[in-house]
Design a protein around this motif. Structure first.
Motif, PDB file in Angstrom:
ATOM      1  N   GLN A 526       0.827  -1.203   0.000  1.00 31.81           N
ATOM      2  CA  GLN A 526       0.000   0.000   0.000  1.00 31.81           C
ATOM      3  C   GLN A 526       0.865   1.258   0.000  1.00 31.81           C
ATOM      4  OE1 GLN A 526      -2.446  -0.632   3.458  1.00 31.81           O
ATOM      5  NE2 GLN A 526      -4.055  -1.699   2.311  1.00 31.81           N
ATOM      6  N   LEU A 527       1.975   1.232   0.715  1.00 29.09           N
ATOM      7  CA  LEU A 527       2.892   2.370   0.688  1.00 29.09           C
ATOM      8  C   LEU A 527       3.480   2.566  -0.694  1.00 29.09           C
ATOM      9  CD1 LEU A 527       4.783   1.917   4.096  1.00 29.09           C
ATOM     10  CD2 LEU A 527       3.229   3.769   3.494  1.00 29.09           C
ATOM     11  N   ALA A 528       3.856   1.441  -1.344  1.00 27.53           N
ATOM     12  CA  ALA A 528       4.405   1.537  -2.700  1.00 27.53           C
ATOM     13  C   ALA A 528       3.344   2.045  -3.676  1.00 27.53           C
ATOM     14  CB  ALA A 528       4.937   0.167  -3.136  1.00 27.53           C
ATOM     15  N   GLN A 529       2.114   1.598  -3.484  1.00 30.37           N
ATOM     16  CA  GLN A 529       1.030   2.037  -4.359  1.00 30.37           C
ATOM     17  C   GLN A 529       0.766   3.537  -4.170  1.00 30.37           C
ATOM     18  OE1 GLN A 529      -2.616  -0.079  -3.705  1.00 30.37           O
ATOM     19  NE2 GLN A 529      -3.736   0.980  -5.342  1.00 30.37           N
ATOM     20  N   ALA A 530       0.788   4.012  -2.925  1.00 27.69           N
ATOM     21  CA  ALA A 530       0.581   5.444  -2.678  1.00 27.69           C
ATOM     22  C   ALA A 530       1.696   6.263  -3.307  1.00 27.69           C
ATOM     23  CB  ALA A 530       0.512   5.693  -1.175  1.00 27.69           C
ATOM     24  N   LEU A 531       2.932   5.765  -3.244  1.00 26.83           N
ATOM     25  CA  LEU A 531       4.045   6.481  -3.853  1.00 26.83           C
ATOM     26  C   LEU A 531       3.889   6.528  -5.375  1.00 26.83           C
ATOM     27  CD1 LEU A 531       6.774   7.879  -3.526  1.00 26.83           C
ATOM     28  CD2 LEU A 531       7.865   5.611  -3.618  1.00 26.83           C
ATOM     29  N   GLU A 532       3.431   5.423  -5.939  1.00 28.19           N
ATOM     30  CA  GLU A 532       3.222   5.394  -7.392  1.00 28.19           C
ATOM     31  C   GLU A 532       2.111   6.365  -7.786  1.00 28.19           C
ATOM     32  OE1 GLU A 532       3.945   4.462 -11.225  1.00 28.19           O
ATOM     33  OE2 GLU A 532       5.103   3.801  -9.472  1.00 28.19           O
ATOM     34  N   GLN A 533       1.039   6.441  -7.002  1.00 29.04           N
ATOM     35  CA  GLN A 533      -0.045   7.380  -7.291  1.00 29.04           C
ATOM     36  C   GLN A 533       0.431   8.825  -7.172  1.00 29.04           C
ATOM     37  OE1 GLN A 533      -3.158   6.290  -4.571  1.00 29.04           O
ATOM     38  NE2 GLN A 533      -3.874   4.561  -5.817  1.00 29.04           N
ATOM     39  N   SER A 536       2.408   9.555 -10.333  1.00 33.26           N
ATOM     40  CA  SER A 536       1.572   9.655 -11.534  1.00 33.26           C
ATOM     41  C   SER A 536       0.592  10.818 -11.468  1.00 33.26           C
ATOM     42  CB  SER A 536       0.803   8.340 -11.732  1.00 33.26           C
ATOM     43  OG  SER A 536      -0.067   8.110 -10.637  1.00 33.26           O
ATOM     44  N   GLY A 537       0.502  11.486 -10.334  1.00 32.82           N
ATOM     45  CA  GLY A 537      -0.382  12.630 -10.194  1.00 32.82           C
ATOM     46  C   GLY A 537      -1.776  12.285  -9.754  1.00 32.82           C
ATOM     47  N   LEU A 539      -2.544  11.296  -6.878  1.00 30.10           N
ATOM     48  CA  LEU A 539      -2.668  11.637  -5.468  1.00 30.10           C
ATOM     49  C   LEU A 539      -1.823  12.868  -5.198  1.00 30.10           C
ATOM     50  CD1 LEU A 539      -4.052  10.392  -2.912  1.00 30.10           C
ATOM     51  CD2 LEU A 539      -1.850   9.317  -2.389  1.00 30.10           C
ATOM     52  N   ASP A 540      -2.470  13.882  -4.576  1.00 31.62           N
ATOM     53  CA  ASP A 540      -1.723  15.099  -4.267  1.00 31.62           C
ATOM     54  C   ASP A 540      -0.849  14.867  -3.021  1.00 31.62           C
ATOM     55  OD1 ASP A 540      -3.729  14.852  -2.422  1.00 31.62           O
ATOM     56  OD2 ASP A 540      -4.282  16.965  -2.436  1.00 31.62           O
ATOM     57  N   PRO A 541       0.141  15.732  -2.785  1.00 32.93           N
ATOM     58  CA  PRO A 541       1.048  15.527  -1.636  1.00 32.93           C
ATOM     59  C   PRO A 541       0.323  15.473  -0.300  1.00 32.93           C
ATOM     60  CG  PRO A 541       1.983  17.096  -3.170  1.00 32.93           C
ATOM     61  CD  PRO A 541       0.594  16.824  -3.657  1.00 32.93           C
ATOM     62  N   ALA A 542      -0.702  16.321  -0.126  1.00 33.24           N
ATOM     63  CA  ALA A 542      -1.408  16.305   1.155  1.00 33.24           C
ATOM     64  C   ALA A 542      -2.091  14.957   1.389  1.00 33.24           C
ATOM     65  CB  ALA A 542      -2.436  17.434   1.201  1.00 33.24           C
ATOM     66  N   GLY A 543      -2.741  14.443   0.346  1.00 28.76           N
ATOM     67  CA  GLY A 543      -3.380  13.144   0.477  1.00 28.76           C
ATOM     68  C   GLY A 543      -2.380  12.024   0.668  1.00 28.76           C
ATOM     69  N   TYR A 544      -1.226  12.151   0.005  1.00 27.13           N
ATOM     70  CA  TYR A 544      -0.181  11.129   0.148  1.00 27.13           C
ATOM     71  C   TYR A 544       0.342  11.087   1.585  1.00 27.13           C
ATOM     72  CZ  TYR A 544       4.445   9.009  -0.150  1.00 27.13           C
ATOM     73  OH  TYR A 544       5.560   8.233   0.066  1.00 27.13           O
ATOM     74  N   PHE A 545       0.639  12.245   2.150  1.00 24.16           N
ATOM     75  CA  PHE A 545       1.158  12.271   3.510  1.00 24.16           C
ATOM     76  C   PHE A 545       0.118  11.787   4.515  1.00 24.16           C
ATOM     77  CE2 PHE A 545       4.175  15.468   1.718  1.00 24.16           C
ATOM     78  CZ  PHE A 545       5.333  14.734   1.943  1.00 24.16           C
ATOM     79  N   GLU A 546      -1.150  12.130   4.268  1.00 24.16           N
ATOM     80  CA  GLU A 546      -2.204  11.673   5.158  1.00 24.16           C
ATOM     81  C   GLU A 546      -2.324  10.149   5.126  1.00 24.16           C
ATOM     82  OE1 GLU A 546      -5.209  11.815   7.962  1.00 24.16           O
ATOM     83  OE2 GLU A 546      -3.914  13.447   7.262  1.00 24.16           O
ATOM     84  N   GLN A 547      -2.300   9.593   3.900  1.00 20.36           N
ATOM     85  CA  GLN A 547      -2.445   8.150   3.750  1.00 20.36           C
ATOM     86  C   GLN A 547      -1.224   7.411   4.317  1.00 20.36           C
ATOM     87  OE1 GLN A 547      -3.510   7.025  -0.202  1.00 20.36           O
ATOM     88  NE2 GLN A 547      -3.272   4.837   0.156  1.00 20.36           N
ATOM     89  N   THR A 548      -0.033   7.894   4.013  1.00 22.21           N
ATOM     90  CA  THR A 548       1.178   7.214   4.499  1.00 22.21           C
ATOM     91  C   THR A 548       1.300   7.330   6.028  1.00 22.21           C
ATOM     92  OG1 THR A 548       2.454   9.228   4.045  1.00 22.21           O
ATOM     93  CG2 THR A 548       2.456   7.487   2.362  1.00 22.21           C
ATOM     94  N   ARG A 549       0.832   8.446   6.588  1.00 23.57           N
ATOM     95  CA  ARG A 549       0.907   8.570   8.041  1.00 23.57           C
ATOM     96  C   ARG A 549       0.033   7.522   8.715  1.00 23.57           C
ATOM     97  NH1 ARG A 549      -0.669  13.392   8.491  1.00 23.57           N
ATOM     98  NH2 ARG A 549      -2.773  13.077   9.301  1.00 23.57           N
TER      99      ARG A 549
END
Length: 816
Positions: A526-533, A536-537, A539-549
């Motif tokens: 899931q972390l790798a998938q979030a990084l890939e998203q 690829s654009g 997922l925005d940075p705010a959503g990425y940090f929220e999800q990874t946190r």
């Protein structure tokens, strides 16, 4: 002058005439030598067995330069490691670590395999291991030589580098001077000609250990033998009335005390040196002390022989000062229990200051000028440390020597003043009028002729046992955890899982754990998938940090969940053996109650010490007042009086022990997570080896009842010993040897002592083997109960049918 020699002769004869005391001292000396010998046989059996081989190997390095010897030892170790890999890989199955090590050795040096086949080590892994062990000892010393030389070379540049940093540029004058003094002191060691030799003999001869308590008991025995007989026999008033009964007599007693302590201290240290010399040897006594890794912090060019000589002198000096201190206590306090308790408190305080104060602390001068530092003479002599005196560095040895010398002068002067007084010195915590009012208070409240009330009052007030109860209450307050327990994040996550899974193990809980494992295993993908998203654009940075946190927070539970899984696997293993009603029990709660051996032994040590001090006046007060013949002549002065004494001792024992034993249960209830006590006792990992179908609650009730019975047996034994002992001091010494010393040795790490002592009383869960747990528990309890019954029966016969009284009647009959 002739009279003074007669005084000295009489005091020596009086000391040597105390046959029981002398025999006990000899037993203590022999026990100390035997226990130290056994301890070394357990710690270094391989080295002791191979000592002659080591000496022959060390002799083969004689005449070599340090560089040649280092290269030879390093080559031999590498060669033997390869031979060991070849030997063990031949018998290993599958892809073992030995096989991989053998392949690596062949890749580096292919010719080693042929050399192994042609050597004397082929198919002999034991010989390889022994030779590798000895060569590694040689290599360790050569590596130490190089490291110590590098340390000396780099010390000056390191000090200059430290001083150049801004954070240290404005140091206190002491720190600046201390750096310069340290460099100057260690510069004397440059060019030291290092020499090979085992360090184990020197270390074992000089290191501080729990067995040093035996030396303190010997000192207590000697001081009591010198100062107590005159007081107990009522001779002090007569002595004070005679011209030579004051200062000349005190000087004679002090001389006898110092002579006896000197002889026994040299005997104890000599036995220790001789034994360690036979086991390990000391090597070349002319080699520098810093040749041994254990003494690399020394800043003196002492040889091994010089260091051992200084150690003997230092130990003798501190033993003499301790003897003077004990002599002062025997003159200040009238009761042996008070002397024993004050001496124990002083020793505990000194040891606490020595162990708790950091060497770099501003209070380090307290650490190094107390007696505990001098009892650890090896560290005092061989570990470099400077103290601050008016901003100037002073060696800790110098400061300690000055402090101890002043103490050695002050103690005899104070003792002489107390000894020569017309009136005996009495230390009172309250004015005499207040003490008299307190003594009358019980009779004003209730006038009774109860023997039990009288014996309780005599034990608690006249015998000062009330202070033992007060000490137990104070200790309970210290042990009680008033604040909540702090948990690390992993531990908090574990508690969170156990709050969901606590209780009986069910299939639904097992399914939930499987789902949780799958959820945790998906986190990396899931972390790798979030990084890939993110890349690829999608997922925005705010959503990425929220999800990874959120995912990382969940991933931090991995370690905690692994502990839960290990607990589940153990429960399933127990279920496969037919155990029912299993479930999850929080490890923190169970460990605090069932797997805290060191804490239990510490509490047991306090209980035993306070019981000794409290019960010691049980029969001694009657003897000191010469009341036994009068009491035995009374209608209730035998059986009923003895039963009252036992009941008073039991009440005192429970008043001391019950609060201390209950503290850990109170702390667990207040601070630990809750758990289900109706589960099978095998649900607790540390108790999984116990047989039977008891619940945790039933196990706690059974062991608690057994512990209560054993505690009563302990009180019975102590009461019987108090009746048999001729004096309060004798009781304290004998009780310490039988009950207190084994607990102290076990708490210090000598676990094999538990097989010959009563230490199991304070930690039932870990005291016996699981394969025969309950038979072992019942056997130990049965033997203890039988011993207590036999001891009390003998004490009953001794007290009720006094042999001295029987002899008196026979004498009167013959005279008639």
């Amino acid at each position: 002058m002739e009279l003074r020699w007669r005084l000295l002769t009489l005091e020596l004869r009086k000391l040597l005439g105390q046959k029981r005391t002398m025999a006990l001292i000899l037993v203590l000396l022999a026990a100390g030598a035997f226990l130290r010998h056994e301890q070394q046989l357990r710690e270094q059996p391989e080295l002791i067995a191979a000592r002659e081989d080591y000496e022959a190997l060390e002799a083969s390095y004689a005449g070599m330069s340090e560089k040649e010897g280092h290269e030879r030892a390093e080559e031999a170790v590498q060669r033997l490691k390869a031979f060991q890999a070849f030997s063990l890989a031949a018998t290993a199955e599958g892809d073992s670590p030995w096989s991989r090590m053998a392949e690596e050795a062949l890749a580096k040096q292919p010719e080693l395999l042929e050399a192994y086949r042609d050597s004397i080590y082929v198919n002999d892994p034991n010989r390889i291991a022994r030779e590798l062990f000895l060569q590694a000892k040689i290599l360790e010393q050569y590596e130490h030589f190089q490291q110590h030389r590098d340390f000396l070379t780099g010390m000056a540049s390191y000090s200059e580098t430290i001083g150049s940093y801004a954070i240290f540029a404005e140091d206190s004058p002491f720190l600046t001077r201390n750096r310069s003094q340290t460099v100057e002191d260690f510069r004397k060691l440059e060019g030291t000609p290092y020499g090979l030799g085992l360090q184990e003999g020197v270390v074992a001869s000089t290191e501080q250990s729990a067995l040093d308590l035996l030396d303190l008991l010997i000192l207590f025995l000697i001081a009591s033998a010198v100062f107590l007989p005159d007081r107990t026999s009522g001779l002090r008033s007569l002595q004070l009335a005679s011209p030579y009964g004051r200062l000349p007599l005190f000087g004679t007693k002090l001389t006898v005390l110092l002579l006896a302590v000197s002889f026994l201290a040299l005997a104890s240290t000599g036995l220790r040196l001789a034994d360690m010399g036979l086991l390990y040897g000391f090597g070349d006594a002319t080699r520098p002390l810093v040749s041994m890794p254990a003494f690399q912090a020394a800043a003196e060019r002492w040889t091994v022989g010089e260091f051992l000589a200084l150690y003997v002198v230092c130990k003798l000096f501190v033993q003499l000062v301790l003897a003077l201190l004990l002599g002062l206590l025997f003159l200040i306090f009238r009761q042996s229990a008070a002397i024993f308790g004050i001496a124990g408190l002083l020793a505990a305080l000194q040891l606490f200051l020595y162990e708790s104060i950091h060497p770099a602390s501003a209070w380090n001068w307290i650490k190094w000028i107390n007696l505990a530092a001098w009892t650890d003479s090896s560290q005092l002599l061989a570990a470099y440390e400077n103290l601050s005196l008016l901003g100037y560095p002073v060696s800790k040895r110098t400061a300690g020597l000055i402090a101890l010398s002043l103490l050695a002068l002050a103690l005899p002067a104070w003792s002489g003043w107390l000894f020569c007084r017309h009136e005996p010195y009495r230390l009172r915590l309250l004015p005499p009028s207040w003490i008299e009012r307190l003594n009358r208070l019980p009779f004003r409240l209730a006038r009774r002729n109860s023997l039990l009330v009288h014996e309780l009052r005599k034990l608690l007030v006249s015998g000062k046992a009330i202070f033992a109860i007060l000490a137990a209450c104070i200790l309970c307050g210290q042990l009680l955890q008033l604040e909540g327990r702090w948990y690390e994040p992993d531990d908090a996550a574990y508690n969170g899982y156990l709050s969901q899974l606590g209780g009986e193990l069910t299939e639904s809980k097992l399914r939930w754990m499987d789902e949780e494992r799958q959820r945790l295993d998906r986190i990396p993908s899931q972390l790798a998938q979030a990084l890939e998203q993110l890349r690829s654009g999608k997922l925005d940075p705010a959503g990425y940090f929220e999800q990874t946190r959120e995912l990382e927070t969940l991933g931090q539970k991995e370690k905690a969940f692994q502990r839960v899984e290990a607990q589940r696997d153990e429960l399933l293993k127990q279920r496969s053996r037919g155990v029912e009603h299993l479930g999850f029990v929080n490890r923190f709660a169970s460990d605090s109650l069932f797997d805290s051996e060191r804490k239990d032994l510490g509490v047991g040590l306090w209980i035993a010490a306070l019981l000794l001090v409290g019960i010691s006046p049980l029969a001694a007060l009657d003897r000191q007042a010469h009341m036994e013949p009068l009491l035995h002549a009374a209608p209730r002065g035998r059986e009923k009086l003895l039963r009252s004494k036992l009941l008073a001792a039991s009440i005192l024992g429970w008043a001391i022990a019950l609060p201390l034993l209950a503290v850990k249960h109170v702390n667990s209830y207040r601070s630990d997570p809750s758990w289900d006590s109706s589960l099978a006792v095998q649900s607790i990992e540390s108790l999984a080896r116990i047989g039977g179908s008891l619940s945790i609650r039933e196990y706690m009730f059974v062991t608690g009842a057994l512990q209560a019975v054993m505690l009563q047996c302990l009180v019975l034994l102590l009461a019987a010993l108090a009746i048999f002992a001729r004096s309060q001091t004798g009781f304290l010494i004998q009780g310490s040897l039988i009950f207190l010393l084994p607990l102290a040795l076990h708490a210090a790490g000598l676990e094999w002592v538990a097989s010959f002592s009563f230490t199991f009383l304070f930690h039932f869960p870990q005291a016996f083997d699981g394969r025969s747990y309950w038979p072992s528990v019942l056997l130990a309890c049965g033997l203890t109960a039988a011993l207590a019954a036999a001891g009390w029966r003998l004490a009953w016969v001794r007290y009720v049918h006094d042999p001295s009284e029987r002899k008196g009647r026979q004498h009167d009959a013959h005279a008639g």
